[in-house]
Design an enzyme around this catalytic site. Structure first.
Site, short mmCIF file in Angstrom:
data_model
loop_
_atom_site.label_atom_id
_atom_site.label_comp_id
_atom_site.label_asym_id
_atom_site.label_seq_id
_atom_site.Cartn_x
_atom_site.Cartn_y
_atom_site.Cartn_z
N ILE A 173 0.86 -1.18 0.00
CA ILE A 173 0.00 0.00 0.00
C ILE A 173 0.90 1.24 0.00
O ILE A 173 1.92 1.28 0.69
CB ILE A 173 -0.94 0.00 1.22
CG1 ILE A 173 -1.77 -1.28 1.23
CG2 ILE A 173 -1.85 1.21 1.21
CD1 ILE A 173 -2.65 -1.43 2.46
N LYS A 218 17.11 -2.68 -8.89
CA LYS A 218 16.13 -2.69 -7.80
C LYS A 218 15.65 -4.10 -7.48
O LYS A 218 15.43 -4.43 -6.33
CB LYS A 218 14.93 -1.81 -8.17
CG LYS A 218 15.25 -0.33 -8.23
CD LYS A 218 13.99 0.48 -8.49
CE LYS A 218 14.30 1.98 -8.50
NZ LYS A 218 13.08 2.79 -8.74
N TRP A 243 6.53 -5.22 -10.53
CA TRP A 243 5.09 -4.96 -10.54
C TRP A 243 4.42 -5.85 -11.60
O TRP A 243 3.93 -5.39 -12.60
CB TRP A 243 4.80 -3.49 -10.83
CG TRP A 243 5.45 -2.53 -9.87
CD1 TRP A 243 6.45 -1.66 -10.14
CD2 TRP A 243 5.12 -2.34 -8.49
NE1 TRP A 243 6.77 -0.93 -9.02
CE2 TRP A 243 5.96 -1.33 -7.98
CE3 TRP A 243 4.19 -2.93 -7.63
CZ2 TRP A 243 5.91 -0.90 -6.67
CZ3 TRP A 243 4.15 -2.48 -6.31
CH2 TRP A 243 4.99 -1.50 -5.84
N LYS A 256 2.79 4.61 0.70
CA LYS A 256 3.17 5.44 1.83
C LYS A 256 2.88 4.80 3.18
O LYS A 256 2.43 5.45 4.12
CB LYS A 256 2.49 6.81 1.75
CG LYS A 256 2.56 7.49 0.41
CD LYS A 256 3.94 7.50 -0.21
CE LYS A 256 4.94 8.26 0.62
NZ LYS A 256 6.32 8.22 0.06
N HIS A 299 4.01 13.45 -1.41
CA HIS A 299 4.55 12.69 -2.54
C HIS A 299 3.93 13.15 -3.86
O HIS A 299 4.61 13.24 -4.88
CB HIS A 299 4.29 11.20 -2.32
CG HIS A 299 5.11 10.31 -3.20
ND1 HIS A 299 6.49 10.33 -3.21
CD2 HIS A 299 4.75 9.37 -4.12
CE1 HIS A 299 6.94 9.45 -4.08
NE2 HIS A 299 5.91 8.86 -4.65
N HIS A 315 1.34 -1.12 -7.59
CA HIS A 315 0.60 -1.13 -6.31
C HIS A 315 -0.75 -1.83 -6.48
O HIS A 315 -1.82 -1.25 -6.24
CB HIS A 315 0.39 0.30 -5.79
CG HIS A 315 1.66 0.95 -5.29
ND1 HIS A 315 2.24 0.61 -4.10
CD2 HIS A 315 2.44 1.91 -5.85
CE1 HIS A 315 3.34 1.35 -3.92
NE2 HIS A 315 3.49 2.13 -4.97
#
EC number: 2.8.2.-
Length: 619
Positions: free
Chosen positions: A234, A263, A285, A236, A348, A290
């Site tokens: 999720i 990464k 991803w 932040k 952000h 997300h």
């Protein structure tokens, strides 16, 4: 003492120096001596103060040596007149420098004298004060007044060392938050590393009633099999930090391979080319940026099967399709305080984040522009004020945690016309609570050490280094008034209720696991004590059996095992004790006659029946 030749020539008639050869350059090496003598003849001059020596109280150290040798006193008025005339012949600049030197020397001498007398007075007072303290504490054992010079120096050195330590401590640890200044460091030598990170009370009052199955989370994770950890990230909530812990900070038989500048890491199972972790830093991803609960539950099996089927033959595809039902997907996530998370997302977005790559797939299709309008018209929403961020009714930051943890297919995905808003919110909240409760694990950003502890106990996987609690974040730097905070809580009222539920469940799970751990440790200690008592009974019965049968020599039977002898002696003593106990119940009068002997036998039999089972078990 006779005057130098250059001085005699200067005094003879006529008293006139040569024009071509001045008196200053006639004899340069002796002229400085003459100047010094002339200066010394004047009272209060610099040379006179030098020759007089340092002031009272100043020792003749390195800085107090005389600058010139002590000249002889003038024997006649003629010599004094000669010195005066020669001093008058000096240039004005030279005389001014000598005058400044005299003033500096007088001021320096005064400062040194004052400093020396002040230090002496301070040392004398400190000596008497410390002497009084030591005399009160130690009494006749120590008398500072009669201490010699070495003791005074040692005492002064200790005081200076203490002052230096205090200064260093204040420099290294200026505030009251230092662990060295807390009394708990002295009262508890090993503080609890899992105490509340938010400085709240360690004990809390539960608001919800959970069953033992809800509190006990013990996953038999088989990393060599088909088990898979799926991380629902999720925005932040500190998921990036936790995701890095999963790939870089876990003790594994085959650690993840992380290359510099990349990464993603390669997290394969031992001996296989299959991943055991489905997250941003392992598989990327793969289900969208997300991805939420609705997307992951429908996407992860297809992605895993697609990667596996690409390496299999067509004949084996059906076999692994059947085995998909036996695969275990363990979902995990991290939650955060809704107000802090909302402010962090706003900051952000201010920096240019949009998350346009998010798919929001539900029921096999993404939402339309009418179902999910945009809050901005340009490429991004950078620089937007907080009021504008809160005024957008289509902002996905509102109640984001509930939306990402619930099953959106129950409410018609993003179509708001399927059911009333009140009913929709209730269904989403109940779905998010149910999914969160049945997840294998979830943590809270505000409790990093407890999150680490519960993950290690749940999956039986240990981290290399402990988690760090960061209390200073971008959200904490935003200063808002009470009115804005109330409005943010109103915009995220579903997240507020979900977080309260999650926090209560999280802390109850933590307390349950800690109590379970303490009970297991206590039981282990009891078993160890029983084992030690059993060993003591074995040695006692063995020595008693040898004393009863002194003629029996174990060297005569080399094939007899020592353990068999101990067992036979133990059985023999137990049978004797049981027969004595039965006779003790049947005939009490005979016991009174031989009270001493039977009392010792009864003492040896006490505790034997209690520990005989444990002895045989540990043997």
């Amino acid at each position: 003492m006779a005057l130098p030749a250059c001085a005699a020539r200067a005094l003879g008639p006529p008293l006139q120096p040569e024009r071509r050869a001045p008196a200053r350059t006639t004899c340069p090496r002796r002229h400085s001596r003459v100047e010094a003598e002339l200066a010394a003849s004047r009272p209060g001059s610099v040379a006179a103060s030098v020759l007089a020596g340092p002031p009272r109280g100043v020792s003749r150290g390195f800085n107090s040596q005389p600058l010139l040798d002590e000249p002889p006193k003038a024997s006649s008025s003629l010599a004094g007149a000669a010195r005066t005339s020669l001093f008058a012949l000096l240039p004005r600049s030279r005389r001014r420098r000598m005058h400044d030197l005299r003033r500096r020397w007088d001021l320096g001498s005064l400062c040194r004298a004052l400093l020396t007398r002040g230090l002496a007075a301070l040392g004398h007072s400190l000596k008497h004060v410390l002497g009084a303290i030591f005399s009160k504490i130690f009494g006749p054992l120590a008398s500072v007044g009669n201490m010699d010079e070495k003791s005074n120096k040692l005492l002064l050195a200790l005081v200076m060392l203490f002052l230096f330590a205090v200064i260093v401590l204040q420099y290294v640890c200026p505030g009251t938050e230092c662990q060295l200044l807390r009394l708990q460091a002295f009262s508890s030598p090993m503080p609890d590393p899992y105490r509340s990170e938010d400085e709240s009370s360690a004990r809390f009052v539960p608001r919800y009633n959970f069953s033992r199955g809800d509190l006990l989370r013990k996953v038999d994770f088989d990393i060599k099999g088909d088990d898979l950890i799926v991380f629902l990230h999720i925005q932040k909530t500190g998921g990036t930090t936790f995701g890095r812990h999963l790939v870089r900070n876990i003790q594994l038989e085959q650690p993840c391979e992380c290359r510099v500048g990349q990464k993603k890491c390669t997290c394969h199972r031992p001996g296989k080319r299959e991943t055991w972790l489905f997250s941003r830093f392992s598989t990327g991803w793969s289900c969208g940026l997300h991805a939420d609960w609705t997307e992951l539950t429908s996407c992860v099996p297809a992605v895993v099967d697609g990667k596996r089927d690409a390496r299999l033959r067509p004949s084996r595809w059906r076999i692994f399709q059947i085995l998909d039902a036996a695969r275990n997907f363990h979902y995990i996530t991290i939650l955060r305080d809704p107000v802090s998370r909302y402010l962090s997302e706003w900051r952000h977005v201010q920096r240019g984040a949009t998350w346009k790559a998010s798919l929001h797939v539900c029921d096999g299709r993404p939402p339309t522009s009418e179902e999910l309008p945009s809050c901005y018209t340009g490429d991004d929403w950078s620089g937007c004020p907080l009021k504008e961020f809160m005024d957008c009714p289509y902002n996905l930051a509102n109640n984001r945690q509930v939306r990402m943890l619930s099953d959106l297919t129950l409410v018609g995905c993003y179509n708001l016309s399927v059911m009333p808003e009140k009913q929709r919110n209730k269904v989403l909240l109940e779905s998010a609570k149910s999914n969160l409760k049945h997840m294998a694990f979830f943590g809270l950003t505000e409790f990093q050490r407890k999150t680490q502890y519960l993950f290690e106990k749940t999956f039986n996987m240990n981290f290399i280094s402990p988690f760090t609690q960061y209390n200073t974040t971008r959200a904490s730097s935003v200063e808002i008034n009470e009115e804005i905070q109330k409005r943010i809580e109103g915009l995220n009222f579903l997240d507020m209720e979900l977080y309260s539920y999650a926090k209560d469940l999280f802390l109850q799970r933590y307390q349950f696991m800690r109590q379970k751990e303490h009970q297991e440790a206590r039981q282990k200690r009891q078993e160890q004590r029983k084992f030690l008592k059993g060993r003591f009974l074995q040695t006692h019965f063995q020595s008693q059996g040898q004393s009863q049968n002194p003629s029996q020599n174990p060297s005569q039977n080399p094939n007899l095992n020592a353990n068999q002898n101990v067992t036979q002696n133990l059985i023999q003593n137990l049978t004797q004790n049981s027969s004595q106990n039965s006779s003790h119940k049947e005939n009490r009068e005979s016991q009174k006659q031989s009270a001493g002997q039977e009392q010792s036998d009864g003492n040896t039999s006490n505790g034997t029946n209690d520990y005989i089972g444990s002895v045989e078990k540990w043997r």
